[in-house]
Design a protein around this motif. Structure first.
Motif, PDB file in Angstrom:
ATOM      1  N   VAL A 263      25.951  25.317   3.830  1.00  0.00           N
ATOM      2  CA  VAL A 263      25.298  24.286   2.945  1.00  0.00           C
ATOM      3  C   VAL A 263      23.841  24.476   3.005  1.00  0.00           C
ATOM      4  N   TYR A 264      23.355  24.215   1.889  1.00  0.00           N
ATOM      5  CA  TYR A 264      21.753  24.607   1.688  1.00  0.00           C
ATOM      6  C   TYR A 264      20.970  23.281   1.138  1.00  0.00           C
ATOM      7  N   PHE A 265      19.711  23.200   1.154  1.00  0.00           N
ATOM      8  CA  PHE A 265      18.824  22.319   0.720  1.00  0.00           C
ATOM      9  C   PHE A 265      18.825  22.616  -0.938  1.00  0.00           C
TER      10      PHE A 265
ATOM     11  N   LYS B  84       0.818  -1.298   0.011  1.00  0.00           N
ATOM     12  CA  LYS B  84       0.105   0.025  -0.113  1.00  0.00           C
ATOM     13  C   LYS B  84       0.891   1.366  -0.069  1.00  0.00           C
ATOM     14  N   LEU B  85       2.071   1.143   0.490  1.00  0.00           N
ATOM     15  CA  LEU B  85       3.005   2.299   0.411  1.00  0.00           C
ATOM     16  C   LEU B  85       3.900   2.672  -0.864  1.00  0.00           C
ATOM     17  N   ARG B  86       3.806   1.511  -1.793  1.00  0.00           N
ATOM     18  CA  ARG B  86       4.647   1.504  -2.944  1.00  0.00           C
ATOM     19  C   ARG B  86       4.234   2.862  -3.466  1.00  0.00           C
ATOM     20  N   ASN B  87       5.401   3.501  -4.325  1.00  0.00           N
ATOM     21  CA  ASN B  87       5.402   4.791  -4.950  1.00  0.00           C
ATOM     22  C   ASN B  87       5.002   5.954  -4.281  1.00  0.00           C
ATOM     23  N   LYS B  88       5.030   5.816  -2.848  1.00  0.00           N
ATOM     24  CA  LYS B  88       4.671   7.119  -2.142  1.00  0.00           C
ATOM     25  C   LYS B  88       6.164   7.820  -1.877  1.00  0.00           C
ATOM     26  N   VAL B  89       5.739   9.169  -1.955  1.00  0.00           N
ATOM     27  CA  VAL B  89       7.232   9.935  -1.676  1.00  0.00           C
ATOM     28  C   VAL B  89       7.245  10.164  -0.372  1.00  0.00           C
ATOM     29  N   LEU B  90       8.443  10.214   0.023  1.00  0.00           N
ATOM     30  CA  LEU B  90       8.862  10.444   1.552  1.00  0.00           C
ATOM     31  C   LEU B  90       9.502  11.866   1.749  1.00  0.00           C
ATOM     32  N   TYR B  91       8.918  12.380   2.853  1.00  0.00           N
ATOM     33  CA  TYR B  91       9.349  13.840   3.295  1.00  0.00           C
ATOM     34  C   TYR B  91      10.346  13.892   4.624  1.00  0.00           C
ATOM     35  N   ILE B  92      11.200  14.909   4.711  1.00  0.00           N
ATOM     36  CA  ILE B  92      11.463  15.231   5.943  1.00  0.00           C
ATOM     37  C   ILE B  92      10.831  16.437   6.552  1.00  0.00           C
ATOM     38  N   HIS B  93      10.937  16.779   7.679  1.00  0.00           N
ATOM     39  CA  HIS B  93      10.442  18.103   8.021  1.00  0.00           C
ATOM     40  C   HIS B  93      11.752  18.872   8.131  1.00  0.00           C
ATOM     41  N   ARG B  94      11.632  20.180   7.737  1.00  0.00           N
ATOM     42  CA  ARG B  94      13.064  21.054   7.532  1.00  0.00           C
ATOM     43  C   ARG B  94      13.806  21.169   8.891  1.00  0.00           C
ATOM     44  N   ASP B  95      12.850  21.168   9.915  1.00  0.00           N
ATOM     45  CA  ASP B  95      13.523  21.317  11.307  1.00  0.00           C
ATOM     46  C   ASP B  95      14.107  20.013  11.928  1.00  0.00           C
ATOM     47  N   ASP B  96      13.900  18.878  11.089  1.00  0.00           N
ATOM     48  CA  ASP B  96      14.513  17.547  11.698  1.00  0.00           C
ATOM     49  C   ASP B  96      16.051  17.473  11.321  1.00  0.00           C
ATOM     50  N   LEU B  97      16.455  18.281  10.387  1.00  0.00           N
ATOM     51  CA  LEU B  97      17.664  18.222   9.772  1.00  0.00           C
ATOM     52  C   LEU B  97      18.640  19.499   9.808  1.00  0.00           C
ATOM     53  N   GLU B  98      19.610  19.504  10.648  1.00  0.00           N
ATOM     54  CA  GLU B  98      20.496  20.898  10.842  1.00  0.00           C
ATOM     55  C   GLU B  98      21.682  20.795   9.858  1.00  0.00           C
ATOM     56  N   LEU B  99      21.667  21.745   9.026  1.00  0.00           N
ATOM     57  CA  LEU B  99      22.718  22.010   7.857  1.00  0.00           C
ATOM     58  C   LEU B  99      23.921  22.651   8.776  1.00  0.00           C
ATOM     59  N   GLU B 100      25.330  22.320   8.000  1.00  0.00           N
ATOM     60  CA  GLU B 100      26.246  23.092   8.392  1.00  0.00           C
ATOM     61  C   GLU B 100      26.208  24.350   7.891  1.00  0.00           C
ATOM     62  N   GLU B 101      27.172  25.356   8.524  1.00  0.00           N
ATOM     63  CA  GLU B 101      27.232  26.870   7.737  1.00  0.00           C
ATOM     64  C   GLU B 101      27.569  26.669   6.372  1.00  0.00           C
TER      65      GLU B 101
ATOM     66  N   ALA C 277      30.155  25.807  -8.095  1.00  0.00           N
ATOM     67  CA  ALA C 277      29.710  26.327  -6.824  1.00  0.00           C
ATOM     68  C   ALA C 277      31.081  26.061  -5.945  1.00  0.00           C
ATOM     69  N   ILE C 278      32.020  26.943  -6.068  1.00  0.00           N
ATOM     70  CA  ILE C 278      33.273  27.266  -5.225  1.00  0.00           C
ATOM     71  C   ILE C 278      33.273  28.533  -4.520  1.00  0.00           C
ATOM     72  N   PRO C 279      34.015  28.746  -3.588  1.00  0.00           N
ATOM     73  CA  PRO C 279      33.983  29.774  -2.878  1.00  0.00           C
ATOM     74  C   PRO C 279      34.658  31.017  -3.789  1.00  0.00           C
ATOM     75  N   ASP C 280      35.547  30.945  -4.639  1.00  0.00           N
ATOM     76  CA  ASP C 280      36.146  31.744  -5.390  1.00  0.00           C
ATOM     77  C   ASP C 280      35.025  32.444  -6.559  1.00  0.00           C
ATOM     78  N   VAL C 281      34.041  31.619  -6.757  1.00  0.00           N
ATOM     79  CA  VAL C 281      32.836  32.118  -7.608  1.00  0.00           C
ATOM     80  C   VAL C 281      31.694  32.555  -6.672  1.00  0.00           C
TER      81      VAL C 281
END
Length: 171
Positions: A94-96, A75-92, A144-148
């Motif tokens: 780094v962006y989604f 019954k779950l086949r082909n369902k998309v999974l999501y995370i809540h934005r607040d459940d993952l902390e990104l390093e300085e 996507a490099i710091p020089d650019v």
């Protein structure tokens, strides 16, 4: 506006007789999916608790609370999974990817507008941003490099770049 829920994978098959499912991850590393206690599923983004998760080749095998048979898993086949934005902390710095898409890309020095960030290609060494110039119907590829990439302002909707000499000519 930032999305509250971010797509992280899709259930592609059942696995075994206990109700496990096989998930195709839509993130950099499949191991990331194994770090969560909960995900959100389907268009309504209903919370679903994870009992077990492990990497299997390039997929993740998951067992969800309440999913105890192959019939439940089907019954779950082909369902998309999501995370809540607040459940993952990104390093300085780094962006989604979903937050980068749509940013206006401008020259850090002159203010010239190059276009809108349309896509992100993950090449291994560094990401490459496709910037589309609507006026000239032309795409530019920016490393996507710091020089650019001088500044990324998600809230302001702007990315400031300083192209290396000849970079935009080569596009």
């Amino acid at each position: 506006m930032k999305k509250e829920y971010l797509e992280i994978g899709k259930i592609v098959n059942i696995h075994g007789l206990r109700g496990d499912v096989k998930v195709m991850p839509w993130c950099d590393e499949p191991e990331l999916l194994c770090e969560f206690d909960r995900l959100f599923i389907g268009r309504d983004k209903n919370e679903i608790r994870i009992l077990d998760a492990r990497v299997f080749k390039n997929t993740v095998i998951m067992r969800f609370e309440g999913c105890t048979s192959p019939e439940d898993a089907e019954k779950l086949r082909n369902k998309v999974l999501y995370i809540h934005r607040d459940d993952l902390e990104l390093e300085e710095g780094v962006y989604f990817i979903q937050d980068l898409i749509g940013l206006n890309v401008v020259d850090a020095d002159s203010g010239r507008v190059y276009g809108t960030l349309k896509d992100v290609s993950q090449t291994g060494a560094n990401d490459v941003y496709e910037v589309f110039d609507e006026e000239n119907k032309k795409s530019y590829w920016i490393p996507a490099i710091p020089d650019v990439v001088i500044e990324t302002d998600i809230e302001g909707g702007v990315m400031k770049i300083r192209p290396l000499e000849g970079l935009l000519d080569a596009n």
